[in-house]
Motif scaffolding. Structure first.
Motif: not given
Length: 168
Positions: A21-22, A25, A28, A52, A56, A60, A63
């Motif tokens: 996720q990091r 982010r 992206s 994932f 979540t 992916i 997200y």
């Protein structure tokens, strides 16, 4: 013993997902692949994609799309002068039309219409995009009267053992 292994694997999976996720982010705005994301998490592509989703509640790439859209919403809110095409390109979309299509399908209005709604409505939309599917609030109807069920009487026996017993 089995429970400790389960807890350790869950913690390990959560750390993998957090790293992914990091990475998403922070990157992206780039064209990133599942291979790069899984490599960052330290897992195979197929296994990590399933992992994932199970932790979540979204894939992916769902997200990634949500993060890109969230960044675009903030940019559209903060700078009314910035052209929509510039916002689209800066958050990672290759074309203006692809951005508009995704924006309209998820937000239900165009990017330019988003700029013209009130700030309170903009904040609601941004908030709704900032939370993932698992974290979203569930609505419950608590005003219904409870249903009372009558069952046949049953007899239970409770045995409590105390002391040292070698035979059962």
């Amino acid at each position: 013993m089995k429970n400790k292994i389960n807890i350790k694997s869950r913690l390990f999976h959560r750390s993998q997902i957090g790293r992914a996720q990091r990475y998403i982010r922070n990157n992206s705005f780039k064209n990133i692949s599942l291979k790069n994301i899984a490599k960052e998490a330290g897992s195979s592509e197929y296994h990590f994609g399933r992992l994932f989703l199970s932790y979540t509640g979204e894939t992916i790439f769902t997200y990634l799309r949500r993060i890109r859209l969230l960044n675009a919403l903030k940019m559209l809110q903060e700078d009314n002068e910035c052209p929509v095409i510039e916002v689209a390109l800066s958050v990672g979309y290759e074309t203006h039309s692809a951005f508009n299509k995704i924006f309209k399908s998820i937000i239900k209005i165009s990017p330019s219409e988003f700029r013209h709604i009130g700030q309170a409505e903009q904040e609601k939309i941004i908030y709704s995009q900032s939370i993932g599917p698992i974290e979203k609030e569930m609505s419950m109807n608590l005003t219904q009267k409870p249903e009372i069920v009558t069952r046949e009487a049953i007899q239970l026996i409770y045995v409590e053992k105390s002391g040292i017993f070698k035979e059962v």
